[in-house]
Structure formats: structure tokens, C-alpha cells
Motif scaffolding. Structure first.
Motif, short mmCIF file in Angstrom:
data_model
loop_
_atom_site.label_atom_id
_atom_site.label_comp_id
_atom_site.label_asym_id
_atom_site.label_seq_id
_atom_site.Cartn_x
_atom_site.Cartn_y
_atom_site.Cartn_z
N THR A 15 0.81 -1.22 0.00
CA THR A 15 0.00 0.00 0.00
C THR A 15 0.84 1.27 0.00
N ASP A 16 1.98 1.26 0.70
CA ASP A 16 2.82 2.46 0.74
C ASP A 16 4.26 2.18 0.34
N HIS A 17 4.57 0.90 -0.01
CA HIS A 17 5.89 0.48 -0.49
C HIS A 17 7.00 0.73 0.55
N ALA A 18 6.63 0.69 1.82
CA ALA A 18 7.60 0.86 2.90
C ALA A 18 8.00 -0.51 3.45
N ILE A 19 9.15 -0.54 4.12
CA ILE A 19 9.60 -1.77 4.76
C ILE A 19 8.61 -2.17 5.84
N ASP A 20 8.14 -3.43 5.79
CA ASP A 20 7.13 -3.94 6.71
C ASP A 20 7.28 -5.46 6.78
N VAL A 21 7.35 -6.02 8.00
CA VAL A 21 7.60 -7.45 8.14
C VAL A 21 6.31 -8.24 8.37
N SER A 22 5.15 -7.62 8.20
CA SER A 22 3.88 -8.32 8.42
C SER A 22 3.75 -9.55 7.53
N GLY A 23 4.13 -9.42 6.26
CA GLY A 23 4.02 -10.54 5.34
C GLY A 23 4.82 -11.74 5.77
N PHE A 24 6.02 -11.50 6.27
CA PHE A 24 6.86 -12.60 6.73
C PHE A 24 6.27 -13.25 7.97
N LEU A 25 5.79 -12.43 8.92
CA LEU A 25 5.21 -12.97 10.14
C LEU A 25 3.96 -13.78 9.87
N ASN A 26 3.20 -13.38 8.84
CA ASN A 26 1.95 -14.07 8.52
C ASN A 26 2.16 -15.46 7.91
N GLU A 27 3.32 -15.69 7.32
CA GLU A 27 3.54 -16.95 6.62
C GLU A 27 3.55 -18.14 7.56
N GLY A 28 4.11 -17.95 8.75
CA GLY A 28 4.12 -19.03 9.73
C GLY A 28 4.95 -20.23 9.32
N PHE A 29 6.04 -19.99 8.55
CA PHE A 29 6.84 -21.14 8.13
C PHE A 29 8.23 -21.18 8.77
N GLY A 30 8.51 -20.30 9.68
CA GLY A 30 9.83 -20.35 10.29
C GLY A 30 9.99 -19.29 11.35
N PHE A 31 11.14 -19.30 11.98
CA PHE A 31 11.44 -18.35 13.03
C PHE A 31 11.99 -17.06 12.44
N LEU A 32 11.58 -15.96 13.02
CA LEU A 32 12.15 -14.65 12.66
C LEU A 32 13.28 -14.37 13.64
N PRO A 33 14.54 -14.34 13.19
CA PRO A 33 15.64 -14.06 14.11
C PRO A 33 15.69 -12.57 14.44
N VAL A 34 15.59 -12.25 15.71
CA VAL A 34 15.59 -10.86 16.16
C VAL A 34 16.77 -10.65 17.10
N PRO A 35 17.70 -9.77 16.76
CA PRO A 35 18.82 -9.50 17.67
C PRO A 35 18.32 -8.85 18.96
N ILE A 36 18.92 -9.24 20.08
CA ILE A 36 18.62 -8.62 21.37
C ILE A 36 19.74 -7.64 21.69
#
Length: 367
Positions: A15-36
């Protein structure tokens, strides 16, 4: 071209062509590695990694009566599992597995965690000890489980129980060669009755609604611990938009108390504010007040400002408002996952003694 297409699908909002991780989170096929990135002054700088698995797409709750004024949130809290490991410069480390979920159309909520923790902290006196700095390590197996049930489908009121167990070994550094370290094994086992009202429109970065929860319970030898004492905790977070889609305000009240003949020193309530070290100001009663304002000034970018005050007392009738501890700060946010209402950014805060900065994902008022 195929790689570019997949990147756009998972990490770009169409919709706005901005970086957004919603699509990846919605797939449900793996872990999203998040640095702490750990910046808590009590344990020093550090880092680690958490793998977050979102179980399927963000879902809407089936609303029984859409005309009810209580039906504020129609998004189900996400179901997720996380595996985390981290270490800081003062030797603090942890390894943990956690799960959070909403089930049966949000009639049932569960939060649980198991792990091994080893924090190196400082106790600043009180509870029978003179004021000073007492460095200590506490390590052991920790587990927490909470199950909440919503009795009436269209009313956002939850009730239930939680249980915590900590098989803890405490070691004090005396800094006296002739004495060395002082060690003591101390297990905690406690259960609380919980009542929670949650009408927030989002669990990650709310902009409207109320979350108010009260816990009352006991830590007892019959529950697996070595100490007998009572526990009470109340927290209320109120969110109110000021200017539609531009200016948002939040207000926090937290009151905690523990009383009895054998409350462990590290279990004493403390002031929890950005800019104040964990466990810095402790007593049997602690009251924290805070407000945060966020201005979304352009597209997905926001600036935030916050201020808070904290008070401690040995008894509830001995609070002295003239002896509070205050902290203020500000930061920025980026709207990183629109479908989840998730913002992330960095905060800088100043308390009575130190400057501190924090990497914030979602709301700073996480529980």
C-alpha cells in the motif's frame, strides 16, 4: 527477479511500499531471528538472539455484538513461540523458551516460559541491611505459567491463575579475601489469583483502550518454595488518541507489595522506569506512575516523550510524595509491522543518577 519478488512479498507493504515485516510474520513457516540489544544499567551492555515463531496469520476475533461499546479490540492477540539467549558485559546470561497464545476466539489466554537465568545485580540495602552496594549473583531454573479465561464472550474481563517457580542459588561477593563469597540456596514457589480487563486495540503498540490487571497470592513452602509471604500487584495502562492517526497518549500506574516475615531481598518491589536501574529503589511497597506521548509526524515515523515518578515505602501508609525518584526521556519509533500494530525504536532516558538508552519493540509497558 524471483528473489526481489519474494522480498517484496515478505518485507514490503504494497500500500505504501515501505519496509514492513507483516508478510513474513503471517507466513508461519519459520522463526524470525531478532537480535537482542541489552542496555539495562543494572546489568550493563549486552546482546543475544531471539527466534520468534508466529503461528499463522494475524486473525480477527468473531464479534458477537458489534454494537457493544465493550467491543473495542477485534484483533486476536497473536500466538507466538520464542527461543532466546543473551549475555551482558557483567557476566549476566539467560536461555529461555516462551509461548504466548489466545485460543477459542480469545476466550482463553496462556502465557508460559521455562529457562535458566544467571543475572549479576546490585542490592542497595534495606530490609534489615544498611544502605550500600551489595553485589550478588542469582542463578537457577525458572518457570512461569498463566492461564486466563474470559467468562463472557463480549466482555473483555479475564480471570485465572498464574504460578512461578525459581530454584535459585544466591551468591554475594563480600570483596573480603578472608571471607570470599557467601552462598545460599533459596527456592521460590508462588501462586496468584488474577483478574484482568483488556480492551486495548492492540497488544504490541496500543493506541486506545485499557489494560488493568490485579494479582493477589502467596509464596509458600507447599508450592515448592522455601519462604512464606504474601504478594499483591496491580497495573493499569490507559491509552487515548489525542489527534486521530497523529498524536497518542498513554498513562501507567503500577503498585506492588510483598509482606511477611521472610520476603527475600531480591523479591522486594522496586521502581521500574526507563532511566532507573532495576532494583535500585526497593522496599515492601512500590508505586510507579508514568506517561508517554507519541507523535506520528510523517508516514511510519514517530517521536515519543515520556516522564515518570516512583515511590517506595516499608508500609503502605508511609509513602512520602516529597521523596520520589523521577525519570524523563524521549525517542523514536518506526511502524515495522502494520498488520500487527507493531512499532519499534530507541529511547534515551535520564533518572536521578544515570543516563540510559533502550531498544524498544512494541510497548515498553509489556506486562
Amino acid at each position: 527477479m524471483q528473489a526481489q519478488s519474494k522480498f517484496n512479498k515478505y518485507f514490503v507493504d504494497s500500500t505504501d511500499h515501505a519496509i514492513d515485516v507483516s508478510g513474513f510474520l503471517n507466513e508461519g513457516f519459520g522463526f524470525l531471528p531478532v537480535p537482542i540489544l541489552i542496555t539495562e544499567p543494572a546489568v550493563g551492555y549486552g546482546g543475544g538472539l531471539v527466534g520468534v515463531f508466529f503461528h499463522g496469520q494475524q486473525k480477527k476475533r468473531v464479534v458477537v455484538d458489534s454494537t457493544s461499546h465493550l467491543e473495542n479490540s477485534k484483533n486476536l492477540p497473536p500466538v507466538l513461540t520464542a527461543v532466546a539467549g543473551a549475555m551482558t558485559e557483567n557476566g549476566t546470561w539467560l536461555a529461555m523458551l516462551a509461548h504466548q497464545g489466545s485460543y477459542l476466539n480469545d476466550r482463553l489466554r496462556y502465557t508460559g516460559a521455562v529457562g535458566y537465568v544467571s543475572p549479576n545485580l546490585t542490592f542497595y540495602g534495606g530490609s534489615g541491611l544498611e544502605a550500600g552496594k551489595y553485589e550478588f549473583n542469582m542463578k537457577g531454573f525458572l518457570t512461569f505459567h498463566e492461564l486466563l479465561f474470559r467468562p463472557v464472550a463480549k466482555v473483555p474481563l479475564f480471570t485465572g491463575l498464574n504460578y512461578v517457580y525459581f530454584n535459585n542459588e544466591v551468591t554475594f561477593d563480600t570483596k573480603i579475601p578472608e571471607i570470599g563469597s557467601l552462598e545460599n540456596d533459596n527456592k521460590l514457589g508462588g501462586m496468584n489469583v488474577v483478574a484482568m480487563w483488556d480492551s486495548r486495540n492492540n497488544t504490541f503498540t496500543p493506541t486506545k483502550g485499557i489494560m488493568s490487571a490485579t494479582e493477589f497470592g502467596v509464596f509458600d513452602k507447599a508450592l515448592g518454595g522455601d519462604n512464606n509471604y504474601w504478594n499483591f500487584n496491580h497495573r493499569t495502562y490507559f491509552y487515548q488518541p489525542i489527534i486521530k492517526e497523529k498524536l497518542f497518549s498513554g498513562y501507567r500506574l503500577n503498585y506492588a507489595a510483598k509482606w511477611g516475615d521472610s520476603v527475600p531481598f531480591y523479591e522486594l518491589p522496586f521502581i521500574s522506569l526507563r532511566g532507573i536501574q532495576a532494583l535500585r529503589y526497593q522496599d515492601h511497597h512500590a508505586l510507579t506512575l508514568e506517561t508517554e506521548w507519541r507523535w506520528q509526524f510523517v508516514k511510519r515515523w514517530s517521536v515519543v516523550g515520556f516522564a515518570g515518578a516512583g515511590f517506595t515505602a516499608p508500609k503502605i501508609d508511609e509513602f512520602d510524595v516529597s521523596k520520589g525518584n523521577y525519570a524523563v526521556g524521549g525517542g523514536f519509533r518506526y511502524f515495522i509491522a502494520k498488520q500487527y500494530g507493531l512499532h519499534a525504536g530507541i529511547d534515551v532516558a535520564r533518572g536521578p543518577e544515570v543516563w540510559a538508552w533502550y531498544l524498544t519493540v512494541g510497548s515498553n509497558w509489556f506486562r
